[in-house]
Write a protein that holds these residues in place. Structure first.
Motif, PDB file in Angstrom:
ATOM      1  N   SER A   1      -7.494  13.928  11.454  1.00 12.69           N
ATOM      2  CA  SER A   1      -6.183  13.887  11.302  1.00 12.69           C
ATOM      3  C   SER A   1      -5.869  13.320   9.961  1.00 12.69           C
ATOM      4  O   SER A   1      -5.059  13.731   9.228  1.00 12.69           O
ATOM      5  N   HIS A   2      -6.319  11.952   9.679  1.00 12.12           N
ATOM      6  CA  HIS A   2      -6.124  11.163   8.553  1.00 12.12           C
ATOM      7  C   HIS A   2      -6.376  12.074   7.407  1.00 12.12           C
ATOM      8  O   HIS A   2      -5.537  11.982   6.231  1.00 12.12           O
TER       9      HIS A   2
ATOM     10  N   TRP B   1      -1.573  -5.487   8.089  1.00 15.68           N
ATOM     11  CA  TRP B   1      -1.045  -4.355   8.610  1.00 15.68           C
ATOM     12  C   TRP B   1      -1.197  -4.397  10.218  1.00 15.68           C
ATOM     13  O   TRP B   1      -0.489  -3.755  10.974  1.00 15.68           O
ATOM     14  N   GLN B   2      -2.315  -4.910  10.650  1.00 18.23           N
ATOM     15  CA  GLN B   2      -2.181  -5.167  12.230  1.00 18.23           C
ATOM     16  C   GLN B   2      -1.545  -5.990  12.885  1.00 18.23           C
ATOM     17  O   GLN B   2      -1.569  -6.222  13.990  1.00 18.23           O
TER      18      GLN B   2
ATOM     19  N   VAL C   1      -4.136  14.866   6.845  1.00 15.30           N
ATOM     20  CA  VAL C   1      -2.939  14.645   6.340  1.00 15.30           C
ATOM     21  C   VAL C   1      -2.832  14.726   4.923  1.00 15.30           C
ATOM     22  O   VAL C   1      -2.274  14.995   4.083  1.00 15.30           O
TER      23      VAL C   1
ATOM     24  N   PRO D   1      -9.825   2.362   3.672  1.00 19.18           N
ATOM     25  CA  PRO D   1      -8.913   1.543   4.436  1.00 19.18           C
ATOM     26  C   PRO D   1      -8.954   1.492   6.118  1.00 19.18           C
ATOM     27  O   PRO D   1      -8.685   0.479   6.646  1.00 19.18           O
TER      28      PRO D   1
ATOM     29  N   GLY E   1       1.050  11.127  12.443  1.00 16.94           N
ATOM     30  CA  GLY E   1      -0.086  10.702  11.580  1.00 16.94           C
ATOM     31  C   GLY E   1       0.237   9.805  10.365  1.00 16.94           C
ATOM     32  O   GLY E   1      -0.349  10.074   9.374  1.00 16.94           O
ATOM     33  N   LEU E   2       1.293   8.951  10.468  1.00 17.54           N
ATOM     34  CA  LEU E   2       1.152   8.020   9.529  1.00 17.54           C
ATOM     35  C   LEU E   2       0.223   7.051   9.125  1.00 17.54           C
ATOM     36  O   LEU E   2      -0.718   6.843  10.262  1.00 17.54           O
ATOM     37  N   PHE E   3      -0.409   6.798   7.995  1.00 12.14           N
ATOM     38  CA  PHE E   3      -1.471   5.827   7.881  1.00 12.14           C
ATOM     39  C   PHE E   3      -1.042   4.370   8.324  1.00 12.14           C
ATOM     40  O   PHE E   3      -0.151   3.740   7.906  1.00 12.14           O
ATOM     41  N   PRO E   4      -1.579   3.825   9.395  1.00 14.58           N
ATOM     42  CA  PRO E   4      -1.123   2.515   9.939  1.00 14.58           C
ATOM     43  C   PRO E   4      -1.320   1.514   9.007  1.00 14.58           C
ATOM     44  O   PRO E   4      -0.782   0.407   9.284  1.00 14.58           O
ATOM     45  N   TRP E   5      -2.233   1.557   7.989  1.00 13.88           N
ATOM     46  CA  TRP E   5      -2.304   0.320   7.225  1.00 13.88           C
ATOM     47  C   TRP E   5      -1.529   0.532   6.168  1.00 13.88           C
ATOM     48  O   TRP E   5      -1.593  -0.377   5.154  1.00 13.88           O
TER      49      TRP E   5
END
Ligand SMILES: Nc1ncnc2c1ncn2[C@@H]1O[C@H](COP(=O)(O)OP(=O)(O)O)[C@@H](O)[C@H]1O
Ligand SMILES: [Mg+2]
Lengths: 263, 339
Positions: free
Chosen positions: B233-234, B332-333, B237, B255, A92-96
């Motif tokens: 889940s974000h 980041w994408q 966390v 974000p 569950g890392l934040f992808p951004w």
């Protein structure tokens, strides 16, 4: 760790029921009681659906029990707290956020980033990810991502770290590597570790005690102490004997009905 | 000569051989304009500029072509040092070459022979002549459009993101506002024109309002969708790491919604251009749309084309700028880290 003998986590007669899509009651946790001492490494093992994640979420404060009590240092758990870190099944890392910013999340969320930002590099070094500070989660491997998730939780210096099958999706080499890393971090921070796994070897290799859970209803069937010292040799006689014992118990536990709980 | 070095050498030679074609088309266009005899009877007027410079439309047209040649030459030199740019540059060579030839053909049919129906299809030099005649006035109208766009679009995006966050975060706001937004969002903004013109003190504020609402809806929609689709889940966390509600909104939900927000912004961008030009054509004291209308009245279609040319350049620049911001925010994408 048992010499300190100070209880950190208390779980007393906890029940948790879910209602599934067909309106059936699922007894995810049935009269679960457990005490975990400060600095202990406890592993919860059991087949899928026996309530491991449910129990861990209750400890984290992400969910509430139907009845029973969970306490930390004698105080009732009422919600999430940075003193209890949680590593989710898929990291569950934040992808951004880059690796270093993911790790810094806890400091920022608690508003202590300015004072404690040196910790970020310290934990990057500890998990051996120097050079990947600026990488984004999709650019690193699954094993690296789990290390980042662990460092991110540990940076808050939690009293307990809860890990829900953090190595479930990793290949066996990466897994062994991460297990050693986890022991190293455990030694570094003296954090109490509560690890959920379905890998018996992993449980024996890492833990002080192994909690065996059984499904329908989800409950603790047995708690075993791993009697031999670390570092443990995965091919050693004691290791293999213990593995046999657990396999047997798990098998028995799932194969036989539990008449005393059938109403 | 080793085989492994061959492709690279070949690539260098290929690049050097083909690049000139990107420029050659425009060179041909200049040559045609200079040497092709002016057969049809077209008045070539000299325009004097402060400082003593004198230019007619053909000279101005040649200068524009020369500027294009210089631009693509610099781009070519720039591309030489970057393999990715090289590929892109080489890809565009045939198109640029054809563009030069097309301009030459248009010049012959439109100005030299006057074969195209006049005054609807002027030659390229005639269109450029608009800038010689009233460059100041075109600039003034361009700035008017730009100001109108900037005010309307920025306010629209900010209000849209704000509304989207409220709708996406608060279930009650979603329940009461989202259906209203859905219903009003499909109405083209210019439909509010009569209403806007009576309600707002100046034509400028009325047109700004129209652009605001046309940008608002798609941005609010997309933002709300981005917020509501944030995985639970974000949030969990973040909560276990000590996050409070404000952190969940500003550092998790927003974000996560960023890609959606930019999708909304691109949609809004297209709507905003349309609304801008339509609003200007329907009652503004200035702007490129106003300039089109004013020129049409005098059958000065070359000025209409000049206005369209400016729009093409201006709107492309705006889209490029938004794209650059998007690339930066959503880096980041991307597959690579760009430091
Ligand atoms: N949110 C939920 N709604 C309904 N049933 C659930 C929910 N979460 C878990 N369960 C059920 O509770 C039982 C225990 O689940 P879980 O704690 O995830 O098991 P484990 O982690 O050991 O695989 C399972 O039967 C599962 O289907
Ligand atoms: Mg689970």
């Amino acid at each position: 760790m048992s010499n300190s003998n100070q209880v950190l986590l208390g779980i007393e007669n906890v029940y948790r029921t879910y209602v599934d899509d067909d309106d059936n009651k699922v007894e995810a946790l049935f009269d679960v009681s457990l005490e975990v001492e400060k600095g202990e490494f406890v592993t919860i093992i059991g087949s899928s659906g026996c309530g491991k994640t449910t129990l861990l979420r209750l400890i984290a404060g992400l969910d509430k029990p139907l009845s029973g009590e969970l306490t930390i240092d004698g105080k009732l758990i009422t919600g999430t707290d940075p003193g209890r870190g949680y590593v989710f099944q898929q990291g569950g890392l934040f992808p951004w956020l880059s690796v270093e910013k993911n790790i810094a999340t806890g400091l920022k969320a608690r508003g202590v980033y300015k004072q404690e930002k040196d910790l970020v590099q310290e934990y990057i070094d500890l998990i051996g990810l120097q050079g990947f500070e600026k990488a984004f989660p999709h650019q690193i491997s699954g094993g690296m991502a789990q290390r980042v998730a662990i460092a991110r939780a540990l940076i808050n210096r939690p009293a307990a770290l809860l890990l829900d099958e953090p190595m479930g999706a990793l290949d066996s080499f990466t897994r062994a590597d991460l297990q050693d890393k986890l022991l190293e971090l455990w030694a570094h921070d003296k954090t109490t570790m509560i690890l959920v796994t379905h890998d018996i070897d992993e449980a024996i290799y890492l833990s002080d005690r192994i909690v065996i859970m059984t499904p329908r209803p989800g409950r603790i069937s047995e708690i075993l102490t791993v009697p031999f010292p670390r570092p443990r040799h995965r091919g050693g006689v004691e290791f293999l004997t213990m593995r046999g014992t657990i396999l047997e118990k798990l098998h028995l536990a799932t194969a036989l009905p539990q008449p005393e709980y059938k109403i | 000569m080793s085989r492994t070095r061959l492709p690279n050498k070949y690539a260098n030679a290929k690049f050097l051989l083909r690049t000139p074609f990107a420029l050659a088309g425009f060179a041909v266009a200049i040559l045609v304009n200079r040497v092709f005899p002016q057969i049809a009877n077209v008045e070539i007027i000299d325009y004097e500029f402060p400082g003593g410079a004198v230019l007619n439309m053909n000279q101005a047209y040649q200068l524009v072509l020369l500027a294009l040649i210089l631009l693509y030459l610099i781009a070519g030199v720039y591309a030489w040092f970057d393999p990715d740019r090289r590929v892109r540059y080489l890809n565009r060579v045939p198109f640029r070459f054809a563009m030069g030839l097309a301009l030459a053909a248009w010049d012959i049919t439109g100005t030299k022979l006057l074969m195209l129906p006049q005054p609807f299809f002027p030659g390229p030099a005639k269109i450029i002549e608009s800038f010689l005649m009233e460059g100041d006035y075109i600039l003034q109208n361009t700035l008017y459009s730009l100001r109108l766009f900037a005010v309307g679009f920025l306010v629209g995006v900010v209000v849209g993101v704000g509304t989207g966050i409220l709708i996406g975060w608060f279930a009650r706001v979603y329940y009461w506002v989202f259906p209203v937004l859905k219903l009003t969002g499909v109405i083209p903004a210019v439909a509010w024109m009569p209403f806007a013109l009576t309600l707002f003190p100046t034509p400028f504020s009325a047109a700004s309002f129209l652009i605001v609402i046309c940008a608002w809806f798609p941005v609010a929609f997309a933002t709300a969708r981005g917020i509501t689709s944030t995985p639970k889940s974000h949030f969990e966390v973040a909560r276990t790491l000590g996050a409070k509600t404000s952190y969940l909104v500003f550092h998790v939900a927003i974000p996560h919604a960023m890609p959606n927000i930019f999708t909304g912004i691109s949609t809004a961008n297209g709507f905003a251009f349309t609304t801008l030009v339509m609003a200007e054509m329907m009652g503004q004291p200035g702007g490129l749309g106003y300039y089109i209308n004013a020129s049409k009245v005098w059958s000065a279609y070359y000025k209409v084309f000049a206005s369209i040319l400016v729009m093409a350049i201006l709107f492309s620049l705006i889209m490029w700028a938004i794209g650059a911001i998007q690339g930066r925010v959503l880096r980041w994408q991307r597959g690579l880290i760009h430091e």
